[in-house]
Design an enzyme around this catalytic site. Structure first.
Site, PDB file in Angstrom:
ATOM      1  N   ASP A 186     -28.670 -25.150   4.648  1.00 54.89           N
ATOM      2  CA  ASP A 186     -29.751 -26.128   4.547  1.00 54.89           C
ATOM      3  C   ASP A 186     -30.728 -25.756   3.433  1.00 54.89           C
ATOM      4  O   ASP A 186     -31.583 -26.556   3.071  1.00 54.89           O
ATOM      5  CB  ASP A 186     -30.471 -26.367   5.894  1.00 54.89           C
TER       6      ASP A 186
ATOM      7  N   SER B 255     -28.528 -19.481  10.931  1.00 52.07           N
ATOM      8  CA  SER B 255     -29.109 -19.780   9.616  1.00 52.07           C
ATOM      9  C   SER B 255     -28.937 -18.621   8.635  1.00 52.07           C
ATOM     10  O   SER B 255     -27.824 -18.249   8.328  1.00 52.07           O
ATOM     11  CB  SER B 255     -30.568 -20.182   9.779  1.00 52.07           C
TER      12      SER B 255
END
Ligand code: MG
Length: 446
Positions: A240, A94
């Site tokens: 995201d 991430s």
């Protein structure tokens, strides 16, 4: 109590803890429980290809078939799994620095795996209970391009002609992460004039740290100003999260872009259920109430919000960090549709982003943290509850004390030995007072 998994999968330093052996064993444990055809994808980290091969081997060894989707955003993998597959594994750390990598494990709906499944996977992992198949049952590997379909699905959900007519100037900073394969193409197909920064995938993240914080986005802010762009857009490493810069080069906090899209979603759909966490701004609640919406507040965490959206058939949800969830598309934070929606709002209202943001309800907030050993956490929470019984309390996650001036939420971190203290009020003075008070309550019991 889970030992390997954090809030969304496993994250470790690549090739010291997260070795090929470790990744393969976890994947085999996952495949033993989930079974069937598993989609896998990766961000562009230097270790991703190595870990992907290990994950593939682990899955094949327990009889799963593997569909390799290539290098792409986490939400594109989540989309693919929900549409076509029995499960999925995204190889990514991430927003973490380049030396890390991780595994985001998905259920059949493309949502991060629930706690009970992760506990079962850990049990298989630690006790070597992977169900290896005989030589004739080993799975097969397929490759598939899902990126074009993902982009097409994003475009189907916005008014492409309206955005094209607005001739918006956009600067995009993918941080050399997974968004490089999607967002630049989405913005071009929307007819915007595009300037790119860090839009070549590179696992050493040479341009900036993959976390889209204000400190990491100064180049983007400067380029927005220098080029006279209407907006700057940035993503984290696995794409995201989506963060905006307004036309003045100013950083827009994630709760503001969340509120802006919330308002548009409620207007478009004539109301609906909005899901967010107890630590998110009251602006989200205010907008829901003004626009025929209901609001549900959950514990902190994007997976909790995604699951609740699925359970209640909600319209839209998100968090204050720039993670927006459109549950009719992906049960997780999506960057492609978030970007397209924000451009659609600007095109349709014909207003500069700074004006749109200034029209939202204004609250002031303070975010603090303090070290606290894990074993003291239950006592601290209990003590704070006892000290605040005269106020309205929400104990969905930690303790949220609601006063006439605003609120303060005091909650133990699930992953680090710290307590977090967030406050919000109509004035900065009150927000500071509430945060000071919250910190004093924590310190009293540590
Ligand atoms: Mg991310």
């Amino acid at each position: 109590m889970k030992q390997l998994f954090g809030t969304f999968g496993v994250r470790r330093v690549a090739n010291t803890v997260l070795t090929p052996e470790f990744a393969s064993k976890i994947a085999a444990a996952y495949g033993t429980k989930v079974t069937g055809t598993i989609a896998i994808g990766a961000d562009p980290r230097t270790s991703s290809e190595m870990i992907k091969h290990a994950v593939t081997a682990g899955l094949l060894s327990v009889g799963c078939d593997v569909v390799d989707l290539g290098t792409l955003p986490t939400p594109a993998v989540q989309y693919a799994v929900r549409q076509y597959y029995d499960g999925g594994i995204m190889i990514t750390a991430s927003h973490n620095p380049p030396k890390y990598n991780g595994l985001k494990l998905l259920d059949k709906d493309g949502i991060g795996t629930p706690d009970d499944l992760e506990e079962e996977i850990e049990d298989i992992y630690f006790n070597d209970k992977q169900e290896r198949v005989t030589w004739d049952k080993i799975g097969k590997v397929y490759k598939r391009n899902i990126i074009d379909e993902y982009i097409d699905q994003v475009l189907q959900r916005v008014d492409v002609d309206a955005i094209k007519d607005a001739n918006l100037k956009v600067v995009l900073d993918c941080g050399s992460g997974a968004a490089c394969s999607t967002t630049p193409y989405i913005i071009r197909k929307l007819g915007c004039e595009l300037t790119t920064l860090n839009c070549q995938p590179d696992g050493s993240f040479p341009g900036r740290n993959p976390e889209p914080t204000e400190d990491n986005l100064h180049d983007l802010m400067d380029v927005v100003k220098a080029t006279g762009a209407d907006i700057g857009i940035a993503h984290d490493g696995d794409a995201d999260r989506t963060i905006c810069i307004d036309e003045n080069g100013d950083f827009v906090f994630g709760d503001k872009s969340f509120a802006l899209v919330e308002k548009a979603m409620l207007e478009k759909n004539n109301g609906g259920t909005i899901v967010t966490t107890v630590a998110t701004s009251n602006a989200i609640r205010d907008i829901a109430l003004e626009n025929n919406g209901d609001i549900i507040l959950t514990r902190v965490g994007d997976l909790v919000v995604a699951r609740k959206l699925q359970e209640v058939n909600g319209l839209f949800g998100g968090e204050e960090n720039g993670g927006l969830i459109f549950p009719d598309f992906v049960y997780g934070r999506d960057s492609g549709l978030a970007t397209a929606m924000i451009l659609e709002i600007m095109a349709k209202t014909k207003k500069p982003l700074s004006t749109l943001i200034s029209e939202l309800p204004t609250y002031y907030s303070q975010k603090r943290k303090v070290p606290c050993p894990d074993d003291k956490k239950p006592l601290v929470t209990k003590g704070i509850i006892n000290d605040t019984t005269e106020y309205e309390l929400d104990t969905t996650d930690g303790v949220k004390v609601i006063t006439d001036e605003g609120w303060v939420i005091i909650r133990p971190s699930g992953t680090e030995p710290i307590y977090r203290c967030f406050s919000e009020a109509k004035t900065m003075e009150d927000a500071t007072k509430l945060a000071d008070w919250g910190m004093s309550l924590i310190e009293k019991y540590i």
